[in-house]
Design an enzyme around this catalytic site. Structure first.
Site, mmCIF file in Angstrom:
data_model
loop_
_atom_site.group_PDB
_atom_site.id
_atom_site.type_symbol
_atom_site.label_atom_id
_atom_site.label_comp_id
_atom_site.label_asym_id
_atom_site.label_seq_id
_atom_site.Cartn_x
_atom_site.Cartn_y
_atom_site.Cartn_z
ATOM 1 N N ARG A 85 -8.563 -3.892 12.999
ATOM 2 C CA ARG A 85 -9.122 -4.307 11.724
ATOM 3 C C ARG A 85 -9.302 -3.087 10.834
ATOM 4 O O ARG A 85 -9.790 -2.043 11.271
ATOM 5 C CB ARG A 85 -10.476 -5.019 11.923
ATOM 6 N N HIS B 110 -0.165 -5.291 7.970
ATOM 7 C CA HIS B 110 -0.848 -6.211 8.876
ATOM 8 C C HIS B 110 0.142 -7.225 9.469
ATOM 9 O O HIS B 110 -0.067 -8.448 9.415
ATOM 10 C CB HIS B 110 -1.991 -6.942 8.161
ATOM 11 N N GLU C 242 -7.134 -4.872 2.134
ATOM 12 C CA GLU C 242 -5.709 -5.176 2.181
ATOM 13 C C GLU C 242 -5.206 -5.849 0.917
ATOM 14 O O GLU C 242 -4.023 -6.175 0.817
ATOM 15 C CB GLU C 242 -5.408 -5.997 3.444
#
Length: 309
Positions: free
Chosen positions: A229, A285, A258
């Site tokens: 994360r 990601h 993000e």
């Protein structure tokens, strides 16, 4: 037939798989939060990824909801306490994308150590400089894994054959060492680590866990691999640690924020430093995001949903 709502994109196999176990799926991947709030009272099941936070407001309106299925591993977008209080079961599917994550972690780590990203860039620009692209071997290094669940173990499994020592630390497990990694104390990890790989969920405890005080405890300057994360370490800490040499490099599949077009002024400042550094490899990601995992996640979820009946 019982009905469930799907509010994120899923592999097309999800609907027939659910029908096989007696569930009708209302597939609404483009649905907005306001509409979710309006229609959630009619559903007994909910399948999500991470687009929408399932918070107290939604949970209070979900009068018939029996379960929520998270298509992936992380539960940080779910108010798990509120769900537990209301008796709503939660299942996730780390088994569905752990293999993809393990492979991706190896990929970006080797890319960083062998400067693949830089070599590709330079050759496209017409530069053939072998000496500038001299790499660093994994052989003989100590790789420490923080968090030894599905993802940490998948990464450790794929390190076999590289001639590395693999240490694992997991605060919430006991006797978890196996043929892929040796259980270690934090003290040993701080003492021996060459490469640190994060595989922890985002919780209050792990939020910005890697700060300067944490990094200063390592006896060596280290490489960081983060496929967990983004908020485990801030952009500011990353940039400053790289500048000071505490981090020799970083392979990052996740970022503090993000939504890279919505950075704060401070985040943009430190992100600019990171993207100008040759010591950083980025991916968006996608650690568990393969064609195969897209389908396997459905199979895992439906199996777990069936067990709730």
């Amino acid at each position: 037939m019982k009905t469930c709502l799907i509010i994120d994109l899923m592999h097309e196999s999800i609907t027939p798989l659910l029908e096989e176990i007696g569930w009708k799926a209302d597939y609404r991947p483009d649905i907005k939060r306001a509409e979710i709030l309006k229609i959630i009272p009619q559903y007994e099941g909910l399948i999500v990824r991470s687009k929408t936070a399932i918070d107290q407001e939604i949970i209070e309106r979900a009068n018939k909801l029996r379960w929520i299925a998270r298509a992936g591993a992380g539960l940080d977008q779910l108010d798990t306490e509120a769900l537990e209080e209301k008796g709503i079961r939660v299942v996730n599917a780390p088994e569905g994308n752990r293999d993809a994550l393990g492979e991706h972690a190896i990929t970006i780590l080797l890319t960083l150590l062998n400067k693949v990203h830089l070599a590709d860039r330079d050759i496209r620009r017409g530069t053939w400089d072998r000496e500038a692209m001299r790499g660093t071997e994994l052989m003989g290094k100590t790789i420490s894994i923080i968090g030894y669940g599905n993802m940490g173990q998948a990464f450790a499994r794929r390190l076999q054959g590289f001639g590395v020592e693999v240490l694992a630390y997991d605060k919430y497990k006991k006797s978890y060492g196996n043929e892929f990694a040796r259980e270690a104390s934090l003290e040993e990890i701080f003492d021996k680590t060459d490469i640190l790989s994060l595989h922890v969920p985002l919780t209050e405890e792990t939020h910005f866990m890697l700060d300067h005080a944490y990094l200063s405890r390592f006896k060596k300057d280290i490489y960081l691999l983060n496929t967990a994360r983004g908020k485990n370490i801030s952009l500011k800490t990353l940039a400053e640690a790289l500048e000071k040499g505490r981090l020799k490099g970083a392979a990052l599949d996740v970022l503090e924020n993000e939504k890279i077009n919505q950075f704060s002024v401070e985040q943009q400042h430190y992100f600019n430093q990171l993207i100008q550094s040759d010591k950083v490899v980025f991916t968006p990601h996608v650690g568990g995001w393969t064609f195969e995992s897209y389908e396997k996640i459905n199979q895992v979820l439906v199996s777990k949903i069936k067990s709730l009946n």
